[in-house]
Every structure is written in C-alpha cells, then in structure tokens.
Write a protein that holds these residues in place. Structure first.
Motif, PDB file in Angstrom:
ATOM      1  N   THR A 208      63.981  84.870  54.110  1.00 34.40           N
ATOM      2  CA  THR A 208      62.626  85.374  53.898  1.00 34.40           C
ATOM      3  C   THR A 208      62.088  86.050  55.159  1.00 34.40           C
ATOM      4  O   THR A 208      62.243  85.539  56.265  1.00 34.40           O
ATOM      5  CB  THR A 208      61.681  84.225  53.510  1.00 34.40           C
ATOM      6  OG1 THR A 208      62.189  83.602  52.328  1.00 34.40           O
ATOM      7  CG2 THR A 208      60.272  84.741  53.250  1.00 34.40           C
ATOM      8  N   GLU A 209      61.474  87.219  54.986  1.00 37.06           N
ATOM      9  CA  GLU A 209      60.884  87.910  56.129  1.00 37.06           C
ATOM     10  C   GLU A 209      59.636  87.175  56.590  1.00 37.06           C
ATOM     11  O   GLU A 209      58.837  86.709  55.785  1.00 37.06           O
ATOM     12  CB  GLU A 209      60.533  89.348  55.747  1.00 37.06           C
ATOM     13  CG  GLU A 209      61.761  90.207  55.470  1.00 37.06           C
ATOM     14  CD  GLU A 209      61.376  91.649  55.207  1.00 37.06           C
ATOM     15  OE1 GLU A 209      60.176  91.978  55.333  1.00 37.06           O
ATOM     16  OE2 GLU A 209      62.269  92.441  54.890  1.00 37.06           O
ATOM     17  N   ARG A 210      59.471  87.076  57.916  1.00 39.01           N
ATOM     18  CA  ARG A 210      58.336  86.349  58.469  1.00 39.01           C
ATOM     19  C   ARG A 210      57.569  87.273  59.423  1.00 39.01           C
ATOM     20  O   ARG A 210      58.175  87.990  60.203  1.00 39.01           O
ATOM     21  CB  ARG A 210      58.814  85.112  59.237  1.00 39.01           C
ATOM     22  CG  ARG A 210      59.723  84.203  58.416  1.00 39.01           C
ATOM     23  CD  ARG A 210      60.536  83.299  59.336  1.00 39.01           C
ATOM     24  NE  ARG A 210      61.613  82.646  58.608  1.00 39.01           N
ATOM     25  CZ  ARG A 210      61.598  81.380  58.225  1.00 39.01           C
ATOM     26  NH1 ARG A 210      60.570  80.626  58.528  1.00 39.01           N
ATOM     27  NH2 ARG A 210      62.595  80.867  57.567  1.00 39.01           N
ATOM     28  N   ARG A 211      56.251  87.216  59.369  1.00 39.97           N
ATOM     29  CA  ARG A 211      55.416  88.036  60.249  1.00 39.97           C
ATOM     30  C   ARG A 211      55.271  87.317  61.592  1.00 39.97           C
ATOM     31  O   ARG A 211      54.730  86.216  61.658  1.00 39.97           O
ATOM     32  CB  ARG A 211      54.058  88.267  59.616  1.00 39.97           C
ATOM     33  CG  ARG A 211      54.108  89.102  58.351  1.00 39.97           C
ATOM     34  CD  ARG A 211      52.710  89.387  57.841  1.00 39.97           C
ATOM     35  NE  ARG A 211      51.943  90.168  58.812  1.00 39.97           N
ATOM     36  CZ  ARG A 211      50.653  90.471  58.662  1.00 39.97           C
ATOM     37  NH1 ARG A 211      50.002  90.059  57.579  1.00 39.97           N
ATOM     38  NH2 ARG A 211      50.016  91.177  59.582  1.00 39.97           N
ATOM     39  N   ILE A 212      55.755  87.940  62.635  1.00 40.14           N
ATOM     40  CA  ILE A 212      55.649  87.362  63.971  1.00 40.14           C
ATOM     41  C   ILE A 212      55.209  88.447  64.938  1.00 40.14           C
ATOM     42  O   ILE A 212      55.300  89.638  64.644  1.00 40.14           O
ATOM     43  CB  ILE A 212      56.986  86.747  64.452  1.00 40.14           C
ATOM     44  CG1 ILE A 212      58.080  87.814  64.508  1.00 40.14           C
ATOM     45  CG2 ILE A 212      57.418  85.608  63.542  1.00 40.14           C
ATOM     46  CD1 ILE A 212      59.391  87.307  65.059  1.00 40.14           C
ATOM     47  N   THR A 213      54.738  88.018  66.096  1.00 39.93           N
ATOM     48  CA  THR A 213      54.332  88.967  67.136  1.00 39.93           C
ATOM     49  C   THR A 213      55.104  88.675  68.412  1.00 39.93           C
ATOM     50  O   THR A 213      55.665  87.583  68.584  1.00 39.93           O
ATOM     51  CB  THR A 213      52.831  88.847  67.431  1.00 39.93           C
ATOM     52  OG1 THR A 213      52.565  87.556  68.003  1.00 39.93           O
ATOM     53  CG2 THR A 213      52.011  89.016  66.162  1.00 39.93           C
ATOM     54  N   THR A 214      55.117  89.647  69.298  1.00 37.64           N
ATOM     55  CA  THR A 214      55.831  89.483  70.566  1.00 37.64           C
ATOM     56  C   THR A 214      55.276  88.301  71.351  1.00 37.64           C
ATOM     57  O   THR A 214      56.031  87.467  71.864  1.00 37.64           O
ATOM     58  CB  THR A 214      55.699  90.757  71.419  1.00 37.64           C
ATOM     59  OG1 THR A 214      56.236  91.861  70.686  1.00 37.64           O
ATOM     60  CG2 THR A 214      56.455  90.601  72.738  1.00 37.64           C
ATOM     61  N   SER A 216      53.542  85.694  70.259  1.00 35.09           N
ATOM     62  CA  SER A 216      53.767  84.392  69.620  1.00 35.09           C
ATOM     63  C   SER A 216      55.197  83.906  69.874  1.00 35.09           C
ATOM     64  O   SER A 216      55.430  82.708  70.025  1.00 35.09           O
ATOM     65  CB  SER A 216      53.497  84.480  68.116  1.00 35.09           C
ATOM     66  OG  SER A 216      54.428  85.324  67.476  1.00 35.09           O
ATOM     67  N   SER A 271      53.396  77.669  66.237  1.00 41.90           N
ATOM     68  CA  SER A 271      53.747  78.538  65.111  1.00 41.90           C
ATOM     69  C   SER A 271      55.083  78.104  64.517  1.00 41.90           C
ATOM     70  O   SER A 271      56.131  78.243  65.143  1.00 41.90           O
ATOM     71  CB  SER A 271      53.829  79.994  65.580  1.00 41.90           C
ATOM     72  OG  SER A 271      54.288  80.808  64.531  1.00 41.90           O
ATOM     73  N   ARG A 273      56.668  79.452  62.101  1.00 40.26           N
ATOM     74  CA  ARG A 273      57.543  80.597  61.807  1.00 40.26           C
ATOM     75  C   ARG A 273      58.439  80.913  62.998  1.00 40.26           C
ATOM     76  O   ARG A 273      59.647  81.067  62.856  1.00 40.26           O
ATOM     77  CB  ARG A 273      56.702  81.825  61.450  1.00 40.26           C
ATOM     78  CG  ARG A 273      55.929  81.711  60.162  1.00 40.26           C
ATOM     79  CD  ARG A 273      55.323  83.061  59.790  1.00 40.26           C
ATOM     80  NE  ARG A 273      54.470  83.578  60.868  1.00 40.26           N
ATOM     81  CZ  ARG A 273      53.182  83.306  60.986  1.00 40.26           C
ATOM     82  NH1 ARG A 273      52.598  82.504  60.115  1.00 40.26           N
ATOM     83  NH2 ARG A 273      52.474  83.822  61.964  1.00 40.26           N
ATOM     84  N   GLU A 274      57.825  81.019  64.179  1.00 41.67           N
ATOM     85  CA  GLU A 274      58.604  81.356  65.369  1.00 41.67           C
ATOM     86  C   GLU A 274      59.559  80.228  65.753  1.00 41.67           C
ATOM     87  O   GLU A 274      60.699  80.469  66.156  1.00 41.67           O
ATOM     88  CB  GLU A 274      57.665  81.672  66.546  1.00 41.67           C
ATOM     89  CG  GLU A 274      57.027  83.048  66.491  1.00 41.67           C
ATOM     90  CD  GLU A 274      55.869  83.129  65.497  1.00 41.67           C
ATOM     91  OE1 GLU A 274      55.662  82.164  64.741  1.00 41.67           O
ATOM     92  OE2 GLU A 274      55.174  84.162  65.479  1.00 41.67           O
TER      93      GLU A 274
END
Length: 365
Positions: A208-214, A216, A271, A273-274
């Motif tokens: 599954t694609e997960r929304r992450i940021t640099t 985070s 987080s 996700r990360e």
C-alpha cells in the motif's frame, strides 16, 4: 573464493529482493504460503551458490558488516510501533490470549530441547527449533543464532534458524485450515459462504502506498538512532549480570520505552507509517543478506534431526490450538478463528495467521 565488499554485497542484496518479488509474483504456491520475498529470492541464490561450490569449486563470500545495523534498526522499529495504550482497546481477551501464547512458547522450547537432547544434539539447537524461530520468525531467529554461535559455539546456528523459520512459514499455513475445519464443526457459525469481494483483504498491506514527508522520515530515523544507541548502552551496562540480554532485545526495549514516553507526555507523535516503512526496508535487506550468504552445505548433517524437530513442533502446535487456544478463548466460533490464526504465527508469522483467519471467515462469515 570470490570476496565481495560491503557495497557489492548491498547491490547483491537489492537484486535478491527484486528476484524474490519476481518469484512471488509469478509462483502461486509462494503467495499461497505467504513466503516473504527476501526468503524466496535469498534461498534461491543460496541454492545456486551451493551448486556452484559443488560443481565448479567456486565459493562467494559476502561482506556482512551491514547485517547487524539493519537487524537492530528492524527491532527498533518494532519497539517504536508498540503503543501500549492500544492494548486497552483489546480488553480482557488480549491478556487471556497473551497467557495462551506464553504457554505455547514454553511448550515449544521444552519440546525442542528434549528432542534435541534425545537425538544427541546440542540443546541450544532445540531452542532454535523452538519458539525463537517458530513463534519468533526469521528476524528473531537470525538475531538469536548469532548469540548462540558466538557465546555457546553452536555450529551452523544461522543456517538452522533460517531453515526452521522458513519451513515454519509453510507448515503454519498448511495446518491452519485443517484445524479450523475440525473446530468449526463443533460450534455455531454466523452464516453461509461469502463473496470474497465483500471481505476486507488483510491487516498488513506492505504494498500500500503511504504518504510521507522528508522531515517525518528524518524524525523517525532520529528515533531509530536513539533506540540503537540506547540499546547498545543498556546492553553494555547489563553485561556480565544476571540480566544480560542480546543487544537487539535492549534496542527493542528502548524503542518501546521511547514510543510510550513520547505518547504519555504528548511530546511527539510517532509516525507509524514511517516506522513501518523503515522497519520493512531494514528487515528485507537484512534477510536478503542473511539468506544469500547461507552455507547450506553445513546443514547436510542436520537434515534428519531438523525434520524430526519440525514435525514434532507442527503436531504439538495443532494439538495446542485445539485443546488449549480454542478452549481457553471460549470454545466458540471466534475461538475457532483465533485457533487457526495461532497456528499461523505459532509456526510462521503474522501474515500467515491473518491468511488462516481470512480463509475461515471468507467461508463462514
């Protein structure tokens, strides 16, 4: 002898992962038994290297210096994922099942040590063929095998651990269905057969694609790094005491402590996700390196004892699920589903447990 340095070994590990993904996507049996991609690719490469050694006398040696940091990063991610507050939502059943699981761990270890001793093997091999690899899985098995090899001189510990964990995955998927079918006959089921499209497809979805940021990711890397250093310091402080533990256990503990202190005082929201992403990457690369560097020729003399140990553990798991898990958890339909899941992770891993449980709920509701 062909020696690969750390960079070449990392390249090889990534290629093994890509090969594993190709195999799992193409071979239905591998998907059926939930064989991890690193296991599929790594074992194939290990077999190819064994063939090269036997036929051409060529041996490839890998630089495994990155294995330990990757393994520790994985266990740090497990610790950082452990939000103890979430246990409250499970209620009393969570703690009842914890007691059931703990009983299985003790039984697996006792049975493994007893059989290993009867066959004239090092009792530590019985532990490796017990809860460490079966309930623990590949990561825990590989981590403990290093301790057994270095501290207790167990030969081929890594090879034995990987073999037991891999076959446990398959066996856990094989016995879940028969156990569930036997138990469901004893209880009232909620409904008729269901349309597979109507059933939620799984709890763990690594694709599954997960929304992450640099930033985070950087925050999560910082937490993993703190867990690594804190675990190393804690393990060093306990060295030589009655409470001495392997570094990876201390790293996991520091991760749990860090996650729950940050949550308790509202200092930082970890987080998931990360943490999950970095943990999966670390585990995949670690397993790829561990599996492709297996010396399968060292396992030849242990083939029959391993088979005996795993056959006994499989039978014991099935009986435990029927006579302990099912009865303690209520002797109802939910308990039957849970017993099938226990077969999955008691011998294999959480995805195998989920697959077993879905196989029952897809049919009976």
């Amino acid at each position: 002898m062909l020696q690969l340095d750390a960079y070449a070994t990392l390249v090889a590990a990534t290629l093994v992962l890509l090969l594993g993904r190709l195999l799992v996507n193409r071979v239905e049996r591998l998907r059926t038994f939930n064989i991890p991609k690193p296991v599929a690719g790594g074992l194939l490469v290990a077999l190819v290297l064994l063939t090269l050694r036997l036929t051409a006398g060529v041996e490839i040696k890998f630089d495994t210096s990155l294995q330990t940091p990757l393994m520790l990063a994985f266990f740090a991610s497990i610790g950082l994922s452990a939000d103890l507050a979430s246990l409250k939502r499970g209620g009393r059943a969570v703690f009842t099942f914890l007691g059931v699981v703990t009983g299985l761990l003790l039984m697996q270890n006792g049975l493994g040590v007893a059989l290993a001793s009867l066959m004239g093997l090092d009792p530590h091999m019985g532990l490796l063929a017990g809860s460490i690899t079966l309930s623990g899985g590949h990561g825990t098995g590989a981590a403990w095998s290093a301790t057994f090899a270095d501290k207790y001189g167990v030969k081929s510990a890594a090879e034995l651990a990987i073999a037991c964990a891999t076959f446990g995955l398959v066996l856990g998927g094989l016995i879940g269905g028969p156990v569930a079918r036997y138990l469901v006959k004893k209880v009232q089921v909620p409904g008729e057969e269901h349309n597979l499209d109507e059933v939620p497809q799984g709890f763990e979805m690594p694709e599954t694609e997960r929304r992450i940021t640099t930033f985070s990711v950087i925050e999560t890397l910082a937490l993993i790094a703190i867990s690594l250093k804190g675990g190393e310091l804690l393990s060093h402080a306990m060295l030589g005491s009655a409470f001495e533990l392997p570094v990876f256990v201390c790293v996991l503990f520091v991760g749990v402590l860090l996650r729950n202190l940050l949550t308790l005082f509202n200092w930082h929201e970890v987080s998931d996700r990360e943490v999950s992403l970095l943990g999966n990457v670390s585990l995949s690369l670690f397993l790829a390196m561990a599996l492709m560097s297996l010396k399968l020729w060292d396992l030849a003399s242990l083939a029959l004892p391993i088979f005996v140990l795993l056959a006994a553990q499989t039978l014991a798991m099935a009986l435990y699920a029927v006579f302990v898990t099912f009865r303690v958890m209520g002797s109802n339909y939910d308990a039957a589903v849970l017993a099938a899941g226990h077969c999955g992770f008691g011998l294999g891993a959480t995805p195998t447990a989920i697959a077993n449980m879905q196989a029952v709920t897809m049919r009976f509701g």
